[in-house]
Design an enzyme around this catalytic site. Structure first.
Site, PDB file in Angstrom:
ATOM      1  N   TRP A   1      42.305  -7.305 -39.214  1.00  0.00           N
ATOM      2  CA  TRP A   1      41.741  -6.439 -40.257  1.00  0.00           C
ATOM      3  C   TRP A   1      41.687  -7.138 -41.612  1.00  0.00           C
ATOM      4  O   TRP A   1      42.654  -7.768 -42.021  1.00  0.00           O
ATOM      5  CB  TRP A   1      42.609  -5.194 -40.381  1.00  0.00           C
ATOM      6  CG  TRP A   1      42.291  -4.347 -41.577  1.00  0.00           C
ATOM      7  CD1 TRP A   1      42.807  -4.470 -42.840  1.00  0.00           C
ATOM      8  CD2 TRP A   1      41.363  -3.259 -41.637  1.00  0.00           C
ATOM      9  NE1 TRP A   1      42.257  -3.524 -43.676  1.00  0.00           N
ATOM     10  CE2 TRP A   1      41.375  -2.761 -42.956  1.00  0.00           C
ATOM     11  CE3 TRP A   1      40.529  -2.645 -40.691  1.00  0.00           C
ATOM     12  CZ2 TRP A   1      40.587  -1.695 -43.368  1.00  0.00           C
ATOM     13  CZ3 TRP A   1      39.746  -1.572 -41.105  1.00  0.00           C
ATOM     14  CH2 TRP A   1      39.782  -1.106 -42.428  1.00  0.00           C
ATOM     15  N   MET A   2      40.578  -6.956 -42.315  1.00  0.00           N
ATOM     16  CA  MET A   2      40.485  -7.369 -43.727  1.00  0.00           C
ATOM     17  C   MET A   2      39.858  -6.239 -44.520  1.00  0.00           C
ATOM     18  O   MET A   2      38.901  -5.613 -44.050  1.00  0.00           O
ATOM     19  CB  MET A   2      39.609  -8.617 -43.858  1.00  0.00           C
ATOM     20  CG  MET A   2      39.388  -9.036 -45.317  1.00  0.00           C
ATOM     21  SD  MET A   2      38.408 -10.536 -45.478  1.00  0.00           S
ATOM     22  CE  MET A   2      36.812  -9.944 -44.972  1.00  0.00           C
ATOM     23  N   ASN A   3      40.388  -5.995 -45.744  1.00  0.00           N
ATOM     24  CA  ASN A   3      39.633  -5.135 -46.665  1.00  0.00           C
ATOM     25  C   ASN A   3      39.452  -5.812 -48.015  1.00  0.00           C
ATOM     26  O   ASN A   3      38.877  -6.915 -48.034  1.00  0.00           O
ATOM     27  CB  ASN A   3      40.135  -3.691 -46.697  1.00  0.00           C
ATOM     28  CG  ASN A   3      41.572  -3.450 -47.032  1.00  0.00           C
ATOM     29  OD1 ASN A   3      42.456  -3.882 -46.316  1.00  0.00           O
ATOM     30  ND2 ASN A   3      41.840  -2.737 -48.101  1.00  0.00           N
ATOM     31  N   ASP A   4      39.926  -5.268 -49.112  1.00  0.00           N
ATOM     32  CA  ASP A   4      39.504  -5.710 -50.448  1.00  0.00           C
ATOM     33  C   ASP A   4      39.678  -7.209 -50.711  1.00  0.00           C
ATOM     34  O   ASP A   4      40.709  -7.783 -50.342  1.00  0.00           O
ATOM     35  CB  ASP A   4      40.355  -5.026 -51.527  1.00  0.00           C
ATOM     36  CG  ASP A   4      40.557  -3.552 -51.303  1.00  0.00           C
ATOM     37  OD1 ASP A   4      39.899  -2.977 -50.438  1.00  0.00           O
ATOM     38  OD2 ASP A   4      41.407  -2.979 -52.009  1.00  0.00           O
TER      39      ASP A   4
ATOM     40  N   ASP B   1      46.383  -1.387 -58.052  1.00  0.00           N
ATOM     41  CA  ASP B   1      45.304  -2.370 -58.158  1.00  0.00           C
ATOM     42  C   ASP B   1      45.181  -2.970 -59.561  1.00  0.00           C
ATOM     43  O   ASP B   1      44.123  -2.861 -60.214  1.00  0.00           O
ATOM     44  CB  ASP B   1      43.955  -1.765 -57.717  1.00  0.00           C
ATOM     45  CG  ASP B   1      44.055  -1.030 -56.383  1.00  0.00           C
ATOM     46  OD1 ASP B   1      44.957  -1.370 -55.587  1.00  0.00           O
ATOM     47  OD2 ASP B   1      43.246  -0.118 -56.140  1.00  0.00           O
TER      48      ASP B   1
END
Ligand code: DQQ
Length: 463
Positions: A18-21, A139
């Protein structure tokens, strides 16, 4: 995964999982560093680490060791969430969010960003400002201002709307809360803003945020100074519905480059079964347009990917031309298409057809409709797989007198990225099932349109 027909060949993504931001984007000693939200335990969101990759040329990437992993018993034991990287007088420093509760932490590297040491005094910000009832606190976006540092934290004020909270520090370790830099009405821009990014673009400042529950990113162009931001203009980063949580860096050519997370458009089960999920967008070069909006372009470095070319000129379209490329370009291609300005009686719709099967059972359309001045991506027939998202996503694109539609398109298996006329972006994900869904063409419906020129290239993979 080498035989996975949906896995991109020239977009960045981790070897698996999995990868996100995108996180911590920075150019350091000439190299581009890309960190990203990563789950080494599978193709689903969980146990979030920071993956790391490095590029010399913005095109080819090398995987580096995981930069940050949750520390048992530490403030980030439940995940190292999004944040940024800064160069602290030669000491690379990551600023990120630990979760449950959300706090801000830092880590530094003394070996050229290969390994990272977490600050013993983490978290450096342990709680939201007293007296503020916030809907999230994460963030961090940090920048140098004179002799000090400033930080924005994505948040939301209960009952009011999304906000970014401004802090200052002399040393990145001790932080003082100043005030919200901007708060907006939750009816219009959501109740919580994720992943803020504030930067100078020519003579204006741009604030980008990703509001919950909009599931898309927006920007404000305005004036920033004396710890205050006055927005003058608002816009959409990408209208395709798959581009989220972007971040930018300023490179040594003075370009402001943006990457975003392109999330999947198929079921969670399909993602886990594939063994990977999430793709990083191509970088985009930002500019300020004369009307005060943000302009977009793909960087010229990407032309290094070009292989075999197909070129067509001066085609009058009055129906569908499903395959101009003879299907030779495969599933990884670039298309630059210029349509002539339309006259007083234009076609009802015209544009490009991508990833089309010979009989049109599967196809994706990039559609311009003069009557509504709308550009859209039509996925209603992109895939015979009933689990894949099917929809039409559009955005206003008024053309000036004498201006023709100009599309710059990258197709990379399940990814399509479009920049139209340098001022509108549409990114989407598609999952064609048929082996022969390889056609690239153009169409006009309800009248005719003129395709002045079309150049398309087969693109090389980057690994
Ligand atoms: N993704 C991160 C958060 C951020 C969200 C968690 C945005 O830090 O708010 O993986 O996609």
């Amino acid at each position: 995964m080498a035989t996975d027909r949906h896995r991109p060949e020239y977009h960045f993504l981790p070897p698996a999982n999995w990868m996100n931001d995108p996180n911590g984007l920075i150019q350091y000693r000439g190299d581009y560093h890309l960190f990203y939200q990563y789950n080494p335990n599978g193709a689903f969101h969980g146990t979030i680490h920071w993956g790391h990759a490095v590029s010399r040329d913005l095109v080819h990437w090398e995987h580096w060791p995981i930069a940050l992993a949750p520390t048992p018993g530490g403030p980030d034991q439940d995940g190292c969430y999004s944040g940024c990287a800064v160069d602290h007088d030669g000491l690379p420093t990551l600023v990120y969010t630990g979760v449950q509760p959300q706090t801000q932490c830092i880590a530094t590297s003394t070996d050229g960003m290969r390994t990272w040491t977490k600050h013993e005094g983490n978290p450096v910000i342990a709680a939201p400002p007293e007296g503020l009832d916030v809907a999230g606190f994460r963030d961090p976006c940090v920048w140098r201002e004179g002799d000090e540092w400033r930080m924005l934290i994505g948040s939301g004020i209960q009952g009011l709307g999304g906000t970014v909270l401004l802090y200052r520090s002399p040393d990145l370790r001790h932080w003082e809360y100043l005030q919200p830099l901007l708060t907006c009405d939750q009816c219009q821009t959501g109740h919580m803003w994720e992943c803020p990014d504030l930067f100078l673009l020519e003579h204006k400042h741009v604030l980008v945020v990703s509001p919950i529950p909009l599931r898309r990113s927006i920007y404000f162009v305005g004036a920033y100074g004396d710890d205050a931001f006055v927005p003058e203009n608002r816009g959409e980063v990408d209208a395709g519905g798959h581009f989220y949580a972007p971040q930018t860096l300023l490179d040594d050519r003075n370009r402001r480059l943006m990457w975003g997370w392109l999330w999947e458009g198929r079921s969670k089960e399909a993602q886990v079964a594939a063994g990977w999920a999430g793709v990083m967008s191509l970088p985009r070069v930002l500019s300020l347009l004369s009307n005060g909006a943000v302009g977009w372009a793909f960087p010229e470095e990407l032309t290094a990917l070009r292989g075999e070319e197909v070129a067509r000129e001066g085609l009058t379209l009055s129906s569908q031309e499903r395959d101009l490329s003879g299907r030779r370009l495969g599933q990884a291609l670039e298309v630059v298409a210029r349509f002539a300005p339309h006259g007083d009686e234009p076609a009802q719709a015209y544009g490009l057809v991508l990833c089309a099967s010979p009989d049109g059972q599967e196809e994706t359309r990039i559609v311009y409709e003069p009557a509504t001045e709308t550009l859209s991506v039509d996925r209603t027939r992109s895939s015979l797989d009933g689990e894949a998202v099917r929809d039409v996503r559009g955005t206003p694109l008024p053309l000036e007198e004498g201006e023709g539609l100009a599309l710059h398109v990258y197709v990379d298996h399940s990814v399509i990225e479009v920049i139209a006329n340098g001022r509108t972006c549409l990114s989407t994900r598609i999952y064609p099932t048929r082996e022969d869904s390889l056609g690239m063409g153009a169409f006009a419906a309800g009248g005719s349109a003129s395709l002045e020129s079309l150049r398309a290239w087969r693109l090389k993979g980057i690994w």
